[in-house]
Design an enzyme around this catalytic site. Sequence first.
Site, PDB file in Angstrom:
ATOM      1  N   GLU A 176       0.810  -1.226   0.000  1.00  0.00           N
ATOM      2  CA  GLU A 176       0.000   0.000   0.000  1.00  0.00           C
ATOM      3  C   GLU A 176       0.842   1.275   0.000  1.00  0.00           C
ATOM      4  OE1 GLU A 176      -2.874  -0.153   3.154  1.00  0.00           O
ATOM      5  OE2 GLU A 176      -3.776  -2.002   2.442  1.00  0.00           O
ATOM      6  N   GLU A 365      -5.308  -8.614   0.797  1.00  0.00           N
ATOM      7  CA  GLU A 365      -5.984  -8.274   2.061  1.00  0.00           C
ATOM      8  C   GLU A 365      -7.451  -8.028   1.763  1.00  0.00           C
ATOM      9  OE1 GLU A 365      -4.431  -4.959   4.313  1.00  0.00           O
ATOM     10  OE2 GLU A 365      -2.357  -5.603   3.980  1.00  0.00           O
TER      11      GLU A 365
END
Length: 463
Positions: A176, A365
Amino acid sequence: MNRLNETLDPSRTAAFPEGFLWGAATSAAQIEGSPLADGAGASIWHRFARVPGAIAGGDTPDVACDHYRRFRDDVAAMRHLGLTAYRFSIAWGRVLPDGTGRVNERGLDFYRRLVDALLEAGIAPFATLYHWDLPAALDDRGGWLNRDVAGWFADYATVCYRALGGGVRSWATINEPWVVSDGGYRAGVLAPGRRSLQEAARAAHHLLLAHGTAIAAGRAEGVRELGLVVNIEPKHPASERPEDLATARRADAYMNRQFADPALLGVYPEELAEVYAPDWQPTWAEVRPGDLETIRAPLDWLGINYYTRAVVRHEPSVEPDGAGRVRQEPHLYTETDWEVWPDGLRETLVWAHRRYGGIPLAVTENGAALADPPSPVGGRVDDPLRVAYLRDHLRAVAQAIREGADVRAYCAWSLLDNFEWSHGYAKRFGLLHVDYTTQQRTPKSSARFYADVIASNGAVLTR
Ligand code: IFM
């Protein structure tokens, strides 16, 4: 009335392809604890947690889930669930206490033992090289604002590839990157807690350079299965008004395409100029000739972290992209105030498949912080909302596969309740409940449900 949205038709879902990997994900700073053990160097999170008011409740990651000492029990729990993959991250400062130079073999040994235990349990190790815990010593040298970070990161990656490459099945460079640049350098809510849009832009470019340089280093070492993990949140315009449509495009460029487009297409989205400044390239990021070629190092897979979508309208006061969020009543919102929107995962996977040339995808995720019972009752933790969340998002993955997306893996976030960054321990995402006083783990109903999904390779989702 709150309810989970049911936009996906279960009768259209199918079992998953043979060999599909069923995983769970964690990260070092969120679960390991023992941050300075065995010669490790402090990270920016060790430091940030000591800034008064930075973390809810004054929590620190110092103990977390004590996974550093309990990893064998945790691997046993993974085996019990039937996981076939486990996504974890490596703490840079355990391996290189100063961030560069001297290698700390005792820190590397922890990951060697973890990888061995996973392989013995028949679980494929997925390693992430950077999940937000920069060595504090490197922050002192400018951290992600210093262009040299690209070389520092590639050197660290090479140490990891050499030490663990025999056992690790897949590597991700950075988790991320948008959250690192936006949360850590613009909003200041994550370590290192800086608040400058210009710095965020510079950090973003250096994150990408570091990613590309580490991929090249992996290729030079003969490493396969190299990827990047981005968090994607579809941006839906609240209306057909031109300003809302433009806002949705701008917000999408800033959060969703700022990293994936340069890494996979070799270009920055042009809408970034509206976010950073009209003259963004020369002033903020110092993009140099050749940088985009470095950044566009060919990847074997792309990891997608998906939690929610955003319905946005033009609100000029909202920084930095003018995208105000419009709440979608009566949909369910999680404890982190994220709308539960399973179809966004299907949409995201199909979008990534089409935009990035059919690249293999992994859901690296997906999960929810929900108001679980605070402690086990009669040895059980019932979390029906998380069961529904998992069911609906897994159906969305199956549907994306039916629509052509080449999805190879799914990792639930998270294996364990853990340290949720500036929220401290208050938000629980785990399949396993953690009692932070005793470190007792208790499988929630969602863990049992997920075990059934895995055992049937997804067939139970069609019921
Ligand atoms: O806990 C985080 C994780 O570290 C990165 N992705 C989102 C999760 C939930 O907020």
